[in-house]
Scaffold this motif. Structure first.
Motif, PDB file in Angstrom:
ATOM      1  N   VAL A  12    -108.706 -49.727 -33.460  1.00  0.00           N
ATOM      2  CA  VAL A  12    -109.756 -49.415 -33.892  1.00  0.00           C
ATOM      3  C   VAL A  12    -109.527 -48.238 -34.459  1.00  0.00           C
ATOM      4  N   LEU A  13    -109.549 -46.915 -33.031  1.00  0.00           N
ATOM      5  CA  LEU A  13    -109.454 -45.727 -33.504  1.00  0.00           C
ATOM      6  C   LEU A  13    -108.452 -44.514 -34.291  1.00  0.00           C
ATOM      7  N   LEU A  14    -107.689 -45.154 -34.656  1.00  0.00           N
ATOM      8  CA  LEU A  14    -106.579 -45.117 -35.192  1.00  0.00           C
ATOM      9  C   LEU A  14    -107.184 -46.257 -36.578  1.00  0.00           C
ATOM     10  N   LEU A  15    -106.805 -47.108 -37.293  1.00  0.00           N
ATOM     11  CA  LEU A  15    -106.816 -48.229 -38.866  1.00  0.00           C
ATOM     12  C   LEU A  15    -108.138 -47.660 -38.955  1.00  0.00           C
ATOM     13  N   SER A  16    -109.905 -47.303 -38.390  1.00  0.00           N
ATOM     14  CA  SER A  16    -110.289 -47.649 -39.112  1.00  0.00           C
ATOM     15  C   SER A  16    -111.025 -45.279 -39.504  1.00  0.00           C
ATOM     16  N   PRO A  17    -110.668 -45.071 -38.933  1.00  0.00           N
ATOM     17  CA  PRO A  17    -110.837 -43.438 -38.971  1.00  0.00           C
ATOM     18  C   PRO A  17    -109.630 -43.236 -40.580  1.00  0.00           C
ATOM     19  N   GLY A  18    -108.983 -43.648 -40.472  1.00  0.00           N
ATOM     20  CA  GLY A  18    -107.447 -43.840 -41.295  1.00  0.00           C
ATOM     21  C   GLY A  18    -108.378 -44.905 -42.937  1.00  0.00           C
ATOM     22  N   ALA A  19    -109.036 -45.868 -42.812  1.00  0.00           N
ATOM     23  CA  ALA A  19    -109.084 -46.414 -43.335  1.00  0.00           C
ATOM     24  C   ALA A  19    -110.560 -45.711 -44.385  1.00  0.00           C
ATOM     25  N   ILE A  20    -111.170 -44.760 -44.042  1.00  0.00           N
ATOM     26  CA  ILE A  20    -112.345 -44.177 -43.986  1.00  0.00           C
ATOM     27  C   ILE A  20    -111.686 -43.293 -45.053  1.00  0.00           C
ATOM     28  N   GLY A  21    -110.713 -42.625 -44.415  1.00  0.00           N
ATOM     29  CA  GLY A  21    -110.349 -40.959 -44.967  1.00  0.00           C
ATOM     30  C   GLY A  21    -109.681 -41.459 -46.137  1.00  0.00           C
ATOM     31  N   VAL A  22    -108.772 -42.813 -46.448  1.00  0.00           N
ATOM     32  CA  VAL A  22    -108.153 -42.500 -47.440  1.00  0.00           C
ATOM     33  C   VAL A  22    -109.593 -43.551 -48.769  1.00  0.00           C
ATOM     34  N   MET A  23    -110.601 -43.653 -47.945  1.00  0.00           N
ATOM     35  CA  MET A  23    -111.381 -44.304 -49.337  1.00  0.00           C
ATOM     36  C   MET A  23    -112.335 -43.119 -49.300  1.00  0.00           C
ATOM     37  N   TYR A  24    -112.165 -42.303 -48.593  1.00  0.00           N
ATOM     38  CA  TYR A  24    -113.944 -41.345 -49.039  1.00  0.00           C
ATOM     39  C   TYR A  24    -112.717 -40.180 -50.007  1.00  0.00           C
ATOM     40  N   GLY A  25    -111.023 -40.216 -49.518  1.00  0.00           N
ATOM     41  CA  GLY A  25    -110.149 -39.429 -50.455  1.00  0.00           C
ATOM     42  C   GLY A  25    -110.230 -39.451 -51.083  1.00  0.00           C
ATOM     43  N   LEU A  26    -110.276 -40.958 -51.707  1.00  0.00           N
ATOM     44  CA  LEU A  26    -110.182 -41.253 -53.114  1.00  0.00           C
ATOM     45  C   LEU A  26    -111.667 -41.285 -53.855  1.00  0.00           C
ATOM     46  N   SER A  27    -112.883 -41.867 -53.384  1.00  0.00           N
ATOM     47  CA  SER A  27    -114.137 -41.560 -53.791  1.00  0.00           C
ATOM     48  C   SER A  27    -114.098 -40.332 -54.112  1.00  0.00           C
ATOM     49  N   GLN A  28    -113.933 -39.211 -53.255  1.00  0.00           N
ATOM     50  CA  GLN A  28    -113.887 -37.660 -53.931  1.00  0.00           C
ATOM     51  C   GLN A  28    -113.195 -37.584 -55.157  1.00  0.00           C
ATOM     52  N   ALA A  29    -112.021 -37.621 -54.997  1.00  0.00           N
ATOM     53  CA  ALA A  29    -111.072 -37.065 -55.883  1.00  0.00           C
ATOM     54  C   ALA A  29    -111.793 -37.614 -57.372  1.00  0.00           C
ATOM     55  N   ALA A  30    -112.564 -38.670 -57.262  1.00  0.00           N
ATOM     56  CA  ALA A  30    -112.917 -39.458 -58.923  1.00  0.00           C
ATOM     57  C   ALA A  30    -114.114 -38.029 -59.352  1.00  0.00           C
ATOM     58  N   THR A  31    -114.494 -37.352 -58.971  1.00  0.00           N
ATOM     59  CA  THR A  31    -115.210 -35.755 -59.468  1.00  0.00           C
ATOM     60  C   THR A  31    -114.614 -34.330 -58.926  1.00  0.00           C
ATOM     61  N   ALA A  32    -113.469 -34.883 -58.225  1.00  0.00           N
ATOM     62  CA  ALA A  32    -113.138 -32.889 -57.053  1.00  0.00           C
ATOM     63  C   ALA A  32    -111.729 -33.346 -58.266  1.00  0.00           C
ATOM     64  N   GLY A  33    -110.813 -33.893 -58.229  1.00  0.00           N
ATOM     65  CA  GLY A  33    -109.668 -34.753 -58.237  1.00  0.00           C
ATOM     66  C   GLY A  33    -109.146 -34.315 -57.245  1.00  0.00           C
ATOM     67  N   PHE A  34    -107.500 -34.591 -57.188  1.00  0.00           N
ATOM     68  CA  PHE A  34    -106.671 -34.892 -56.345  1.00  0.00           C
ATOM     69  C   PHE A  34    -106.213 -33.439 -55.563  1.00  0.00           C
ATOM     70  N   GLY A  35    -106.531 -32.689 -55.997  1.00  0.00           N
ATOM     71  CA  GLY A  35    -106.099 -31.536 -55.583  1.00  0.00           C
ATOM     72  C   GLY A  35    -107.453 -30.473 -54.760  1.00  0.00           C
ATOM     73  N   ALA A  36    -108.191 -31.595 -54.666  1.00  0.00           N
ATOM     74  CA  ALA A  36    -109.482 -30.271 -54.011  1.00  0.00           C
ATOM     75  C   ALA A  36    -109.332 -30.099 -53.323  1.00  0.00           C
ATOM     76  N   PRO A  37    -109.646 -29.544 -51.750  1.00  0.00           N
ATOM     77  CA  PRO A  37    -109.410 -28.932 -50.441  1.00  0.00           C
ATOM     78  C   PRO A  37    -109.446 -30.560 -49.352  1.00  0.00           C
ATOM     79  N   ARG A  38    -111.203 -30.861 -49.860  1.00  0.00           N
ATOM     80  CA  ARG A  38    -111.333 -32.055 -49.267  1.00  0.00           C
ATOM     81  C   ARG A  38    -110.773 -33.420 -49.674  1.00  0.00           C
ATOM     82  N   VAL A  39    -110.186 -33.424 -50.585  1.00  0.00           N
ATOM     83  CA  VAL A  39    -109.837 -34.713 -51.210  1.00  0.00           C
ATOM     84  C   VAL A  39    -108.237 -34.461 -50.435  1.00  0.00           C
ATOM     85  N   VAL A  40    -107.140 -33.985 -49.870  1.00  0.00           N
ATOM     86  CA  VAL A  40    -106.401 -33.189 -49.323  1.00  0.00           C
ATOM     87  C   VAL A  40    -105.959 -33.898 -47.867  1.00  0.00           C
ATOM     88  N   VAL A  41    -107.383 -32.623 -47.371  1.00  0.00           N
ATOM     89  CA  VAL A  41    -107.415 -33.338 -46.238  1.00  0.00           C
ATOM     90  C   VAL A  41    -107.677 -34.412 -45.690  1.00  0.00           C
TER      91      VAL A  41
END
Length: 483
Positions: A208-237
């Motif tokens: 749970v310490l690996l999978l739940s934060p991992g899913a959160i990271g991917v979902m957050y990155g994709l949601s932010q990429a929709a407006t900031a693009g895949f090259g934005a630092p917060r999206v890449v991180v």
């Protein structure tokens, strides 16, 4: 081998489906109601949009974190207990949201709602898959696909009506009578004893310490990429960290002596792997269309938010009509026949939007939306049924967790891709009509890919006792020998 028509849904199962549909529909409807009301909430709380948008983002991320845990919870405490806990959390969270005094409180209470929603949807499918068995999987999943498809479609309509005529609190208060009724009915109808296989093992803390934060990271990155693009630092991180955590979870799940939250060894079962892959594509196509079509009517055809939401209703009508038919056919002919046909129809019906421009015939577009909804019914329900026909009963919670995580990631990726396409085309100087035409062409391609992927799904169901657990164990033993 049983009758190829499968078995009819009897009274107890029909009541169970009805009760669980009520709770599942509430959670799915509310998510898109709130998305429509972002502007209203920003004005009421005098908060900037980038703050108030966290009311949607926090819900989505909490949902992603809770989904993997739900399978273990069902095995540990039983489906009824987890279902009631999810209903209680979601209903209580709705009341707290309506009482929120500022944007921070509202975001915090949306986290409570997200926890409830993350327990509800996977538990609903797990309980019903076990109650229905493989012979009635197609018809049962067809019925359960109705709230899963209609909720996101009707949410913008309900949200538009509430925001036009009622106070903002009603976006959340609408859930209270539904939640209370769903709890009362669940106490009477949902069986107290649900088979739990061998799931009463220790909690997979590392998982749970690996999978739940991992899913959160991917979902957050994709949601932010929709407006900031895949090259934005917060999206890449976010995406890099999320993918690294999920990769670490994969290593852990394949080597751990503790039963993992999501058993990746099930992916060694080819029909199951094909089914969850297709469901990820379904999530991408469905949610991208739900994003594109209302936005097209607003930005190209100058309709208001409510009118644009109402123009999604034909797609909902098509899905409502198609799913029961697809469920019956799925129990007879299997997903391999229905899904490619459904994907092809989605591709053909979406072609009309590529040519619609600023003056496309509204009746023709509405008819194409009905066809799209009908075809989505022929894709989603048979694929979900094939998931539960290809894994042993004791693996149902884990299989559901994988299904939901991939479906959510597919949905987020689909919306992100079409958003970036629109932004790129408009930045190049294209008008809205041309930009949307390009985005819809990509949806035609995605639907064609979905049709081709459907060819890998299982064919006519045999209803014999499943033996996929042996395949998973064999794959695990081979992996151990290679390691």
């Amino acid at each position: 081998m049983a009758n190829p028509d499968g078995e009819r849904i009897d009274g107890p199962l029909a009541r169970l489906i009805g009760v669980m549909m009520l709770g599942g529909f509430m959670a799915l409807l509310d998510a898109t109601i709130v998305n429509v009301g972002i502007g209203t909430l920003a004005r009421h709380f005098d908060a900037p949009l980038d703050t108030i948008e966290w009311t949607a983002t926090a819900y989505m991320l909490t949902l992603a974190a809770a989904i993997p845990v739900s399978g273990w919870a069902v095995d540990r405490y039983g489906g009824r207990s987890v279902w009631l806990a999810g209903l209680a959390l979601f209903t209580a969270g709705s009341l707290l949201c309506a009482l929120a005094w500022n944007a921070g409180a509202l975001i915090a209470f949306r986290v409570v709602q997200g926890l409830g929603g993350g327990l509800l949807e996977p538990t609903m499918l797990t309980v019903l898959a076990r109650a229905a068995g493989p012979k009635r999987a197609g018809r049962t999943m067809a019925l359960m696909s109705i709230p899963m498809t209609l909720g996101p479609i009707l949410g913008p309509v309900a949200g538009g009506l509430i925001n036009a005529h009622l106070a903002w609190q009603w976006m959340f208060l609408v859930n209270l009578p539904i939640g209370v009724l769903a709890i009362a009915l669940a106490v009477r109808v949902v069986p107290a004893e649900v088979p739990d296989g061998a799931g009463r093992g220790p909690f997979d803390v590392v998982g749970v310490l690996l999978l739940s934060p991992g899913a959160i990271g991917v979902m957050y990155g994709l949601s932010q990429a929709a407006t900031a693009g895949f090259g934005a630092p917060r999206v890449v991180v976010a995406l890099v960290l999320g993918l690294l955590l999920i990769a670490a979870y994969a290593v852990h799940a394949l080597r751990s002596k503790v039963p993992p939250l999501v058993d990746l060894r099930l992916l060694a079962i080819r029909p199951y792997a094909a089914s969850v892959t297709v469901m990820a594509l379904v999530g991408g196509v469905l949610f991208a269309l739900l994003f594109l079509i209302p936005l097209y009517y607003q930005q190209v055809r100058d309709h208001g938010v409510l009118a644009a939401g109402l123009l999604l209703v034909p797609q909902g009508v098509g899905a409502f009509l198609g799913m029961p038919i697809a469920g019956r056919l799925s129990d007879r002919v299997g997903a391999r026949t229905l899904v490619p046909a459904g994907g092809a129809v989605i591709a053909l019906s979406t072609l009309a939007y590529t040519q619609a421009g600023t003056d496309g015939n509204m009746a023709v577009l509405a008819a194409c939306s009905v066809l799209t909804g009908l075809a989505l019914g022929f894709v989603g329900a048979p694929t979900m049924a094939s998931v539960y026909r290809t894994v042993p009963a004791e693996s149902t919670p884990s299989a559901t967790g994988t299904l939901y995580v991939l479906n959510q990631i597919g949905a987020a990726l689909g919306v992100t891709v079409v958003t970036l396409l629109l932004q790129h085309r408009m930045a190049d100087g294209s008008g809205p009509a041309e930009a949307f035409g390009t985005a819809f062409w990509w949806m035609v391609i995605a639907a064609a890919v979905l049709a081709v992927a459907g060819l890998a799904l299982p064919g006519r169901p045999s209803y014999e006792a499943p033996e996929p657990a042996a395949a998973a164990k064999k794959a695990s033993a081979e992996e151990a020998r290679r390691g």
